[in-house]
Motif scaffolding. Structure first.
Motif, PDB file in Angstrom:
ATOM      1  N   SER A   1       1.014  -1.159   0.162  1.00 55.24           N
ATOM      2  CA  SER A   1       0.006  -0.083  -0.084  1.00 55.24           C
ATOM      3  C   SER A   1       0.924   1.361   0.063  1.00 55.24           C
ATOM      4  O   SER A   1       2.136   1.269   0.371  1.00 55.24           O
ATOM      5  CB  SER A   1      -0.940   0.110   1.093  1.00 55.24           C
ATOM      6  OG  SER A   1       0.130   0.146   2.365  1.00 55.24           O
TER       7      SER A   1
ATOM      8  N   SER B   1      -2.085   9.064   8.035  1.00 53.07           N
ATOM      9  CA  SER B   1      -3.088   8.319   7.227  1.00 53.07           C
ATOM     10  C   SER B   1      -3.883   7.469   8.272  1.00 53.07           C
ATOM     11  O   SER B   1      -4.920   8.057   8.967  1.00 53.07           O
ATOM     12  CB  SER B   1      -2.518   7.254   6.484  1.00 53.07           C
ATOM     13  OG  SER B   1      -1.640   6.344   6.837  1.00 53.07           O
TER      14      SER B   1
ATOM     15  N   GLN C   1      -8.755  -1.055  -1.506  1.00 46.81           N
ATOM     16  CA  GLN C   1      -8.428  -1.355  -2.734  1.00 46.81           C
ATOM     17  C   GLN C   1      -7.140  -2.351  -3.249  1.00 46.81           C
ATOM     18  O   GLN C   1      -7.230  -3.262  -3.988  1.00 46.81           O
ATOM     19  CB  GLN C   1      -7.962   0.078  -3.386  1.00 46.81           C
ATOM     20  CG  GLN C   1      -7.998   0.179  -4.825  1.00 46.81           C
ATOM     21  CD  GLN C   1      -7.042   1.433  -5.301  1.00 46.81           C
ATOM     22  OE1 GLN C   1      -6.630   2.183  -4.568  1.00 46.81           O
ATOM     23  NE2 GLN C   1      -7.035   1.571  -6.706  1.00 46.81           N
ATOM     24  N   CYS C   2      -6.290  -2.351  -2.176  1.00 50.13           N
ATOM     25  CA  CYS C   2      -5.011  -3.082  -2.482  1.00 50.13           C
ATOM     26  C   CYS C   2      -5.495  -4.654  -2.286  1.00 50.13           C
ATOM     27  O   CYS C   2      -4.959  -5.575  -3.000  1.00 50.13           O
ATOM     28  CB  CYS C   2      -3.932  -2.781  -1.417  1.00 50.13           C
ATOM     29  SG  CYS C   2      -3.138  -1.180  -1.668  1.00 50.13           S
TER      30      CYS C   2
ATOM     31  N   ASP D   1      -0.295  10.892  -0.986  1.00 51.41           N
ATOM     32  CA  ASP D   1      -1.400  11.701  -0.944  1.00 51.41           C
ATOM     33  C   ASP D   1      -1.513  12.941  -0.216  1.00 51.41           C
ATOM     34  O   ASP D   1      -1.113  12.943   1.015  1.00 51.41           O
ATOM     35  CB  ASP D   1      -2.686  10.794  -0.823  1.00 51.41           C
ATOM     36  CG  ASP D   1      -4.120  11.586  -1.194  1.00 51.41           C
ATOM     37  OD1 ASP D   1      -4.726  10.811  -2.009  1.00 51.41           O
ATOM     38  OD2 ASP D   1      -4.193  12.534  -0.487  1.00 51.41           O
TER      39      ASP D   1
ATOM     40  N   VAL E   1       0.191   5.062   1.459  1.00 54.38           N
ATOM     41  CA  VAL E   1      -0.445   6.226   2.076  1.00 54.38           C
ATOM     42  C   VAL E   1       0.554   7.261   2.640  1.00 54.38           C
ATOM     43  O   VAL E   1       0.566   7.826   3.799  1.00 54.38           O
ATOM     44  CB  VAL E   1      -1.295   5.693   3.259  1.00 54.38           C
ATOM     45  CG1 VAL E   1      -2.340   4.961   2.974  1.00 54.38           C
ATOM     46  CG2 VAL E   1      -0.388   4.943   4.337  1.00 54.38           C
TER      47      VAL E   1
ATOM     48  N   ASP F   1      -9.716   2.779   2.851  1.00 53.57           N
ATOM     49  CA  ASP F   1     -10.369   2.344   1.707  1.00 53.57           C
ATOM     50  C   ASP F   1      -9.106   2.058   0.593  1.00 53.57           C
ATOM     51  O   ASP F   1      -9.424   1.104   0.081  1.00 53.57           O
ATOM     52  CB  ASP F   1     -11.262   3.575   1.185  1.00 53.57           C
ATOM     53  CG  ASP F   1     -12.445   3.628   1.772  1.00 53.57           C
ATOM     54  OD1 ASP F   1     -13.290   4.570   1.533  1.00 53.57           O
ATOM     55  OD2 ASP F   1     -12.993   2.647   2.446  1.00 53.57           O
ATOM     56  N   HIS F   2      -7.926   2.894   0.719  1.00 51.91           N
ATOM     57  CA  HIS F   2      -6.971   2.471  -0.196  1.00 51.91           C
ATOM     58  C   HIS F   2      -6.543   1.129   0.214  1.00 51.91           C
ATOM     59  O   HIS F   2      -6.263   0.306  -0.745  1.00 51.91           O
ATOM     60  CB  HIS F   2      -5.868   3.482  -0.136  1.00 51.91           C
ATOM     61  CG  HIS F   2      -4.636   3.169  -0.538  1.00 51.91           C
ATOM     62  ND1 HIS F   2      -4.235   3.080  -1.503  1.00 51.91           N
ATOM     63  CD2 HIS F   2      -3.222   2.663   0.183  1.00 51.91           C
ATOM     64  CE1 HIS F   2      -3.185   2.681  -1.968  1.00 51.91           C
ATOM     65  NE2 HIS F   2      -2.424   2.461  -0.889  1.00 51.91           N
ATOM     66  N   HIS F   3      -6.353   0.544   1.412  1.00 45.87           N
ATOM     67  CA  HIS F   3      -5.889  -0.737   1.756  1.00 45.87           C
ATOM     68  C   HIS F   3      -7.084  -1.735   1.259  1.00 45.87           C
ATOM     69  O   HIS F   3      -6.529  -2.791   1.017  1.00 45.87           O
ATOM     70  CB  HIS F   3      -5.675  -0.656   3.272  1.00 45.87           C
ATOM     71  CG  HIS F   3      -4.588  -0.282   3.772  1.00 45.87           C
ATOM     72  ND1 HIS F   3      -4.499   1.126   3.838  1.00 45.87           N
ATOM     73  CD2 HIS F   3      -2.835  -0.516   3.738  1.00 45.87           C
ATOM     74  CE1 HIS F   3      -2.974   1.639   4.358  1.00 45.87           C
ATOM     75  NE2 HIS F   3      -2.289   0.401   4.265  1.00 45.87           N
TER      76      HIS F   3
ATOM     77  N   LYS G   1     -10.369   7.098   4.324  1.00 40.70           N
ATOM     78  CA  LYS G   1      -9.719   7.136   3.011  1.00 40.70           C
ATOM     79  C   LYS G   1      -8.630   6.255   2.981  1.00 40.70           C
ATOM     80  O   LYS G   1      -8.363   5.599   2.055  1.00 40.70           O
ATOM     81  CB  LYS G   1      -9.191   8.663   2.638  1.00 40.70           C
ATOM     82  CG  LYS G   1      -8.637   8.889   1.151  1.00 40.70           C
ATOM     83  CD  LYS G   1      -8.433  10.176   1.046  1.00 40.70           C
ATOM     84  CE  LYS G   1      -7.604  10.122  -0.497  1.00 40.70           C
ATOM     85  NZ  LYS G   1      -7.487  11.474  -0.865  1.00 40.70           N
TER      86      LYS G   1
END
Ligand code: LRH
Ligand code: MN
Length: 391
Positions: free
Chosen positions: A96, A108, A126-127, A101, A98, A122-124, A119
């Motif tokens: 990931s 983060s 997505q990963c 951004d 973070v 959510d990125h994680h 947020k």
């Protein structure tokens, strides 16, 4: 055990060893002063995989490539996984990110604002989707989160936020997926890093569950830290999930593993071999995490893989019976001498012989140079933007 038998046992173990390569090592990287481009640098994850496959082709022990999101974002991840397969490699851990951004300037997963934490979570997630699409089973988390000034935020509240956020990410994993949490004592934060050391990472992963372990990046410790002690302790807890191998003279220099301190790498591999953690099913992933700012990237990765092989070979040649007897009898110099005998052994002929037995050229660097691949990609990869950290 006779030395000749130890040599055969060592070769059998080395044949099974695998080292995972970082996709980002094939792109441009640098310092705040300058990022130098190089001819033939990949422009996308497909080309990064092609270059990584060259390392596996000539060393025979680098069959996986770790991806970094969003640096390796593509429209079709199953297509990328098929491309890897066609090249004879596999997608490894998913990293990931973070730390780039704008919303994560103050953190983060530890950020004071719950919307920013959401947020980052959510990125994680997505990963984790990328893991499903590529067949990867491992999520690798490194948090640049930290503070630059005393009082900037609550040290304790940030730990609570991280624990809560990591629990949400862990819950999003499938039952056959794992998470590894990396620590780092400073940079980019210069007062406190929220996951600064192995103890903090261990506490967080133990709170999460059995499928969470620690990543030990060899460049992430305060000068003078005895890293092999940490390796022994994490193995004892069954919580060493992965290494990010590199070497350094000063800070997180991300130089080729074994280049700055080959004796340290040997001592680390001695702890690994002593615990049997070099075995393929040990659950420890041996990865490289390096930046080749001025040196040609594919040869540097080949050299790095060879350095890990040589350190492992030396560790496998330790006369364990004699060492143990000397240790138990308090023979300080005797015990030390046994270890140094192994370290002072030139294992290059042994590893070269192993490559020949694996049907490979005994000299991977020379074989790669002779292939003309570097010239081919320099000629082909004209135009487009060379890959990098995008910082
Ligand atoms: C942080 C780190 C981490 C990666 C990055 C490329 O310093 O070691 O493992 O995400 O480098
Ligand atoms: Mn790392």
């Amino acid at each position: 055990m006779a030395a000749s038998v130890r040599t055969e046992v060592a070769k059998a173990a080395l044949r099974q060893q695998t080292i995972e390569l970082p996709s980002w090592a094939f792109g441009n990287s640098g310092t705040r002063f300058k990022v130098f481009g190089q001819p033939g640098v990949p422009r996308d994850p497909f080309e990064k995989l092609s270059d990584a496959a060259q390392v596996h082709r000539y060393t025979g022990v680098a069959p996986r490539v770790s991806l970094h999101i969003p640096w390796d974002l593509v429209d079709d991840f199953s297509g990328l996984a098929r491309h890897a397969e066609d090249l004879g490699v596999q997608i490894g851990m998913i990293n990931s990110n973070v730390f780039q951004d704008d919303d994560f300037m103050l953190g983060s997963l530890a950020h004071p604002d719950p919307r920013v934490r959401a947020k980052a979570v959510d990125h994680h997630k997505q990963c984790v989707d990328v893991m499903r699409a590529t067949g990867s089973k491992d999520l690798k988390v490194w948090l640049s989160d930290g503070l630059n000034y005393p009082g900037q935020d609550s040290i304790r509240a940030r730990q609570d936020r991280i624990a809560e956020s990591l629990a949400e990410i862990y819950a999003a994993l499938d039952d056959d997926q794992h998470m590894v949490l990396e620590y780092k004592f400073f940079e980019p934060a210069f007062y406190i890093t929220d996951v600064p050391d192995w103890g903090t990472s261990l506490l967080h992963v133990m709170a999460l569950g059995d499928r969470a372990k620690v990543v030990l990046d060899t460049g992430h410790h305060a000068p003078g830290t005895n890293i092999e002690f940490i390796v022994a302790q994490l193995l004892r807890q069954g919580r060493l999930g992965a290494f990010d191998f590199n070497s350094r003279f000063y800070a997180d220099d991300d130089l080729m593993v074994g280049a700055a301190d080959p004796f340290q790498l040997f001592r680390i591999m001695h702890e690994i071999v002593s615990a049997g953690a070099h075995a393929p099913d040990s659950g420890v992933n041996f990865m490289l995490d390096q930046c080749h700012n001025i040196e040609p990237k594919i040869p540097a990765q080949i050299r790095s893989v060879m350095n890990v092989q040589e350190a492992t070979a030396k560790a496998l040649l330790v006369d364990v019976e004699t060492l143990t007897a000397a240790q138990l009898s308090g023979d300080v110099l005797g015990a030390h001498a046994v270890l140094m005998d192994a370290y002072d052994t030139d294992v290059r002929p042994l590893v070269a012989e192993l490559r020949e037995e694996m049907g490979l050229d005994p000299n991977p660097t020379a074989a790669f140079t002779a292939s003309g691949y570097a010239e081919k990609i320099a000629a082909e990869r004209v135009g487009g933007a060379q890959a990098g950290w995008g910082a």
